[in-house]
Scaffold this motif. Structure first.
Motif, PDB file in Angstrom:
ATOM      1  N   GLY A  92       0.809  -1.223   0.000  1.00  0.00           N
ATOM      2  CA  GLY A  92       0.000   0.000   0.000  1.00  0.00           C
ATOM      3  C   GLY A  92       0.840   1.269   0.000  1.00  0.00           C
ATOM      4  O   GLY A  92       2.073   1.227  -0.152  1.00  0.00           O
ATOM      5  N   TYR A  93       0.158   2.375   0.163  1.00  0.00           N
ATOM      6  CA  TYR A  93       0.800   3.704   0.053  1.00  0.00           C
ATOM      7  C   TYR A  93       1.945   3.871   1.067  1.00  0.00           C
ATOM      8  O   TYR A  93       3.093   4.107   0.686  1.00  0.00           O
ATOM      9  N   ILE A  94       1.661   3.700   2.335  1.00  0.00           N
ATOM     10  CA  ILE A  94       2.707   3.936   3.342  1.00  0.00           C
ATOM     11  C   ILE A  94       3.676   2.749   3.379  1.00  0.00           C
ATOM     12  O   ILE A  94       4.890   2.924   3.510  1.00  0.00           O
ATOM     13  N   ASP A 123       0.361  -9.195   1.352  1.00  0.00           N
ATOM     14  CA  ASP A 123      -0.725  -8.275   0.990  1.00  0.00           C
ATOM     15  C   ASP A 123      -1.741  -9.020   0.139  1.00  0.00           C
ATOM     16  O   ASP A 123      -1.354  -9.893  -0.656  1.00  0.00           O
ATOM     17  N   ASN A 124      -3.014  -8.680   0.262  1.00  0.00           N
ATOM     18  CA  ASN A 124      -4.008  -9.305  -0.619  1.00  0.00           C
ATOM     19  C   ASN A 124      -4.386  -8.387  -1.783  1.00  0.00           C
ATOM     20  O   ASN A 124      -5.293  -8.700  -2.545  1.00  0.00           O
ATOM     21  N   SER A 164      -6.047  -5.784  -1.855  1.00  0.00           N
ATOM     22  CA  SER A 164      -7.426  -5.274  -1.843  1.00  0.00           C
ATOM     23  C   SER A 164      -7.444  -3.770  -2.109  1.00  0.00           C
ATOM     24  O   SER A 164      -8.427  -3.225  -2.587  1.00  0.00           O
ATOM     25  N   ASN A 165      -6.336  -3.078  -1.777  1.00  0.00           N
ATOM     26  CA  ASN A 165      -6.275  -1.641  -2.076  1.00  0.00           C
ATOM     27  C   ASN A 165      -4.883  -1.280  -2.622  1.00  0.00           C
ATOM     28  O   ASN A 165      -4.355  -0.215  -2.319  1.00  0.00           O
ATOM     29  N   SER A 166      -4.316  -2.177  -3.405  1.00  0.00           N
ATOM     30  CA  SER A 166      -2.966  -1.936  -3.950  1.00  0.00           C
ATOM     31  C   SER A 166      -2.746  -2.904  -5.114  1.00  0.00           C
ATOM     32  O   SER A 166      -3.680  -3.594  -5.518  1.00  0.00           O
ATOM     33  N   ASP A 210      -4.561 -13.161   2.264  1.00  0.00           N
ATOM     34  CA  ASP A 210      -5.365 -12.386   3.193  1.00  0.00           C
ATOM     35  C   ASP A 210      -4.825 -12.646   4.601  1.00  0.00           C
ATOM     36  O   ASP A 210      -4.790 -13.801   5.041  1.00  0.00           O
ATOM     37  N   ILE A 211      -4.429 -11.600   5.270  1.00  0.00           N
ATOM     38  CA  ILE A 211      -3.796 -11.773   6.588  1.00  0.00           C
ATOM     39  C   ILE A 211      -4.784 -12.302   7.628  1.00  0.00           C
ATOM     40  O   ILE A 211      -4.382 -12.899   8.622  1.00  0.00           O
ATOM     41  N   PHE A 230       0.539  -2.750   8.592  1.00  0.00           N
ATOM     42  CA  PHE A 230      -0.152  -1.694   7.833  1.00  0.00           C
ATOM     43  C   PHE A 230      -1.512  -2.167   7.326  1.00  0.00           C
ATOM     44  O   PHE A 230      -2.279  -1.360   6.799  1.00  0.00           O
ATOM     45  N   LYS A 277      -9.210   1.669   5.305  1.00  0.00           N
ATOM     46  CA  LYS A 277      -8.951   2.984   5.900  1.00  0.00           C
ATOM     47  C   LYS A 277      -9.902   4.105   5.461  1.00  0.00           C
ATOM     48  O   LYS A 277      -9.641   5.263   5.779  1.00  0.00           O
ATOM     49  N   ASN A 308     -12.129  -6.987   9.194  1.00  0.00           N
ATOM     50  CA  ASN A 308     -10.810  -6.945   8.532  1.00  0.00           C
ATOM     51  C   ASN A 308      -9.732  -6.405   9.477  1.00  0.00           C
ATOM     52  O   ASN A 308      -8.669  -7.010   9.637  1.00  0.00           O
ATOM     53  N   TYR A 324     -14.039   3.253  11.520  1.00  0.00           N
ATOM     54  CA  TYR A 324     -12.610   3.160  11.211  1.00  0.00           C
ATOM     55  C   TYR A 324     -11.783   3.581  12.429  1.00  0.00           C
ATOM     56  O   TYR A 324     -10.855   2.877  12.846  1.00  0.00           O
ATOM     57  N   LYS A 375      -9.056   1.431  15.203  1.00  0.00           N
ATOM     58  CA  LYS A 375      -7.705   1.808  15.637  1.00  0.00           C
ATOM     59  C   LYS A 375      -7.621   1.818  17.167  1.00  0.00           C
ATOM     60  O   LYS A 375      -6.645   1.342  17.750  1.00  0.00           O
TER      61      LYS A 375
HETATM   62  P1  NAD Z   1      -3.329   1.409   1.882  1.00  0.00           P
HETATM   63  O1  NAD Z   1      -4.742   1.008   1.695  1.00  0.00           O
HETATM   64  O2  NAD Z   1      -2.604   2.019   0.741  1.00  0.00           O
HETATM   65  O3  NAD Z   1      -2.466   0.172   2.417  1.00  0.00           O
HETATM   66  C1  NAD Z   1      -3.029  -0.880   3.181  1.00  0.00           C
HETATM   67  C2  NAD Z   1      -2.607  -2.180   2.534  1.00  0.00           C
HETATM   68  O4  NAD Z   1      -3.141  -3.269   3.287  1.00  0.00           O
HETATM   69  C3  NAD Z   1      -3.115  -2.327   1.093  1.00  0.00           C
HETATM   70  O5  NAD Z   1      -2.045  -2.721   0.266  1.00  0.00           O
HETATM   71  C4  NAD Z   1      -4.177  -3.436   1.194  1.00  0.00           C
HETATM   72  O6  NAD Z   1      -4.256  -4.183   0.010  1.00  0.00           O
HETATM   73  C5  NAD Z   1      -3.658  -4.229   2.381  1.00  0.00           C
HETATM   74  N1  NAD Z   1      -4.668  -4.998   3.112  1.00  0.00           N
HETATM   75  C6  NAD Z   1      -5.820  -4.556   3.678  1.00  0.00           C
HETATM   76  N2  NAD Z   1      -6.466  -5.575   4.267  1.00  0.00           N
HETATM   77  C7  NAD Z   1      -5.711  -6.688   4.070  1.00  0.00           C
HETATM   78  C8  NAD Z   1      -5.854  -8.056   4.428  1.00  0.00           C
HETATM   79  N3  NAD Z   1      -6.934  -8.499   5.091  1.00  0.00           N
HETATM   80  N4  NAD Z   1      -4.873  -8.926   4.057  1.00  0.00           N
HETATM   81  C9  NAD Z   1      -3.793  -8.493   3.356  1.00  0.00           C
HETATM   82  N5  NAD Z   1      -3.612  -7.217   2.987  1.00  0.00           N
HETATM   83  C10 NAD Z   1      -4.563  -6.325   3.342  1.00  0.00           C
HETATM   84  O7  NAD Z   1      -3.291   2.388   3.152  1.00  0.00           O
HETATM   85  P2  NAD Z   1      -2.104   3.274   3.716  1.00  0.00           P
HETATM   86  O8  NAD Z   1      -2.476   4.695   3.526  1.00  0.00           O
HETATM   87  O9  NAD Z   1      -0.826   2.762   3.224  1.00  0.00           O
HETATM   88  O10 NAD Z   1      -2.270   2.962   5.264  1.00  0.00           O
HETATM   89  C11 NAD Z   1      -1.541   1.937   5.908  1.00  0.00           C
HETATM   90  C12 NAD Z   1      -2.025   1.835   7.335  1.00  0.00           C
HETATM   91  O11 NAD Z   1      -1.850   3.095   7.975  1.00  0.00           O
HETATM   92  C13 NAD Z   1      -3.496   1.495   7.474  1.00  0.00           C
HETATM   93  O12 NAD Z   1      -3.652   0.626   8.582  1.00  0.00           O
HETATM   94  C14 NAD Z   1      -4.144   2.813   7.764  1.00  0.00           C
HETATM   95  O13 NAD Z   1      -5.316   2.679   8.514  1.00  0.00           O
HETATM   96  C15 NAD Z   1      -3.069   3.505   8.572  1.00  0.00           C
HETATM   97  N6  NAD Z   1      -3.162   4.967   8.527  1.00  0.00           N
HETATM   98  C16 NAD Z   1      -3.213   5.585   7.310  1.00  0.00           C
HETATM   99  C17 NAD Z   1      -3.331   6.962   7.261  1.00  0.00           C
HETATM  100  C18 NAD Z   1      -3.466   7.655   5.929  1.00  0.00           C
HETATM  101  O14 NAD Z   1      -3.947   8.787   5.904  1.00  0.00           O
HETATM  102  N7  NAD Z   1      -3.032   7.082   4.827  1.00  0.00           N
HETATM  103  C19 NAD Z   1      -3.386   7.702   8.443  1.00  0.00           C
HETATM  104  C20 NAD Z   1      -3.313   7.038   9.674  1.00  0.00           C
HETATM  105  C21 NAD Z   1      -3.205   5.655   9.694  1.00  0.00           C
END
Ligand code: NAD
Ligand code: WQD
Length: 339
Positions: free
Chosen positions: A11-13, A32-33, A35-37, A59-60, A81, A85, A100, A150, A154
């Protein structure tokens, strides 16, 4: 060399953190599954770093499949991560969010126990400070009342991890409370790629800039803030990623149970974001003022002293860097990773 499992690392972070960990000499495994990447994000992490990353598509929540990751590798620490979200979506689909986000955490903790992995860093959020606490937020404040499922996931996951650390003195837990991550890697090869209409401000601004959206609506200009629009603590995603490296260094060296705010400590308003994006990139962002968005707080920003004192981490990038790098990513990848 220590091996770090990034749950949700595509994912992003996670992808930006993978780059910084690899550049700091850590081995990285991603589960990673998608689902958002997408796999392309991981391919580009490899391209930027010139190193390879072992990936498990799973899927974790599925602890049987997750166990293969732990049985096939010697993992020193986990960064969690993996979560859904989108705040608005969590209001419409609370059960999916609780299932989830909580189950991924429990599956990870179970596998860690089985394989004696004793270090976990968790992606928490400033949202846990809730509605009651005054800004700037400090880590010892009590978790507050959230306005959406959401946020509650957390709060609950923080509680679960704290309880697990209390019960197992050898388990080390670091909770990282992110403020508002924006920006992208300076190469422009990885960045934020939201599916559908963006929920967050910066991706929306970037999509207006690239012509995918007609105009930005600024949600409210009648708040009790200097210019009437909400103020947030925007943090460059590369600074945030480097905070994870510092947290990994720390947890592997010291262990323990700690909470850190990862923010700059300086709030900017929505109007300042739009103005800076326009100025730095020489592009006009078509925008209008609309009503407030339900659940928005007027202000949210960190006191970031603890991370500096204990981790030796502070942000280095400016708001101009954040706006420039966001645009560099968006203009080179107008449709995100599908471009
Ligand atoms: P993102 O959606 O880009 O990354 C999350 C990743 O987790 C994705 O690649 C998704 O495919 C994967 N994922 C979700 N559920 C899964 C599962 N059951 N099994 C396997 N993979 C799974 O989000 P992000 O912005 O990179 O955020 C990462 C984390 O940081 C998240 O937990 C989010 O809640 C937290 N966070 C994000 C922000 C923000 O603004 N981006 C702020 C605070 C906290
Ligand atoms: C920022 C500001 C909006 C879109 C959320 C989550 C938080 C964390 C980070 C994950 C606000 C305004 C936005 C738009 C606007 N996420 N805005 N027009 O709400 O501070 O935080 O993301 O963990 O938990 O709540 O971020 O980017 O959505 O909004 O005017 O089209 O931009 O009202 O003032 P937020 P955001």
């Amino acid at each position: 060399m220590s091996t770090i499992l990034l749950a949700g690392g595509a994912g992003y972070i996670g992808s930006h953190t993978a780059v910084e960990l690899l550049n700091s000499g850590y081995d990285v495994i991603i589960a990673d599954n998608y689902s958002n990447s997408c796999p392309e994000a991981v391919r580009r992490v490899e391209e930027i770093t010139g190193q390879s990353v072992k990936v498990y598509e799973l899927d974790i929540k599925d602890s049987v499949k997750l166990e293969t990751v732990f049985s096939e590798n010697k993992i020193d620490a986990v960064i969690h991560f993996a979560g859904l979200k989108a705040v608005g979506e969590s209001v419409d689909k609370p059960v999916i969010y609780y299932r989830n986000n909580i189950d991924t955490t429990l599956s990870l903790l179970e596998c860690m126990t089985r394989y004696s992995v004793k270090n976990i860093i968790f992606s928490s959020s400033a949202t846990v400070y809730g509605e009651e606490n005054p800004v700037p937020y400090t880590e010892e404040m009590k978790r507050g009342t959230c306005t959406n499922p959401y946020g509650w996931t957390k709060v609950m996951m923080e509680q679960i991890l704290e309880d697990a650390a209390k019960a197992d003195k050898e388990l080390s837990v670091v909770l990282l409370r992110y403020f508002n991550p924006i920006g992208a890697h300076e190469s422009g090869r990885i960045g934020e790629d939201p599916q559908g209409i963006p929920n967050n401000l910066m991706p929306y601004v970037a999509q207006v800039a690239v012509g995918r959206r007609e105009k930005l609506t600024i949600f409210g200009n009648d708040y009790d803030t200097p210019d009437g629009t909400c103020r947030r603590d925007y943090i460059h995603v590369v600074d945030l990623a480097k905070g994870h490296v510092k947290a990994i260094d720390y947890i592997l060296r010291n262990g323990g149970a700690e909470i850190f705010n990862l923010g700059t400590g300086t709030p900017y308003s929505v109007t300042e974001i739009v103005d800076t994006f326009e100025k730095v990139n020489g592009i006009r962002i078509n925008h209008v003022y609309g009503p407030r968005r339900a659940g928005d707080l007027p202000e949210s920003y960190a006191n970031a002293d603890k991370a500096f004192k204990i981790l030796g981490w502070k942000t280095e990038k400016t708001l101009a860097d954040m706006c420039r790098d966001t645009w560099n990513w968006q203009k080179n990848n107008p449709q995100g990773y599908k471009s």
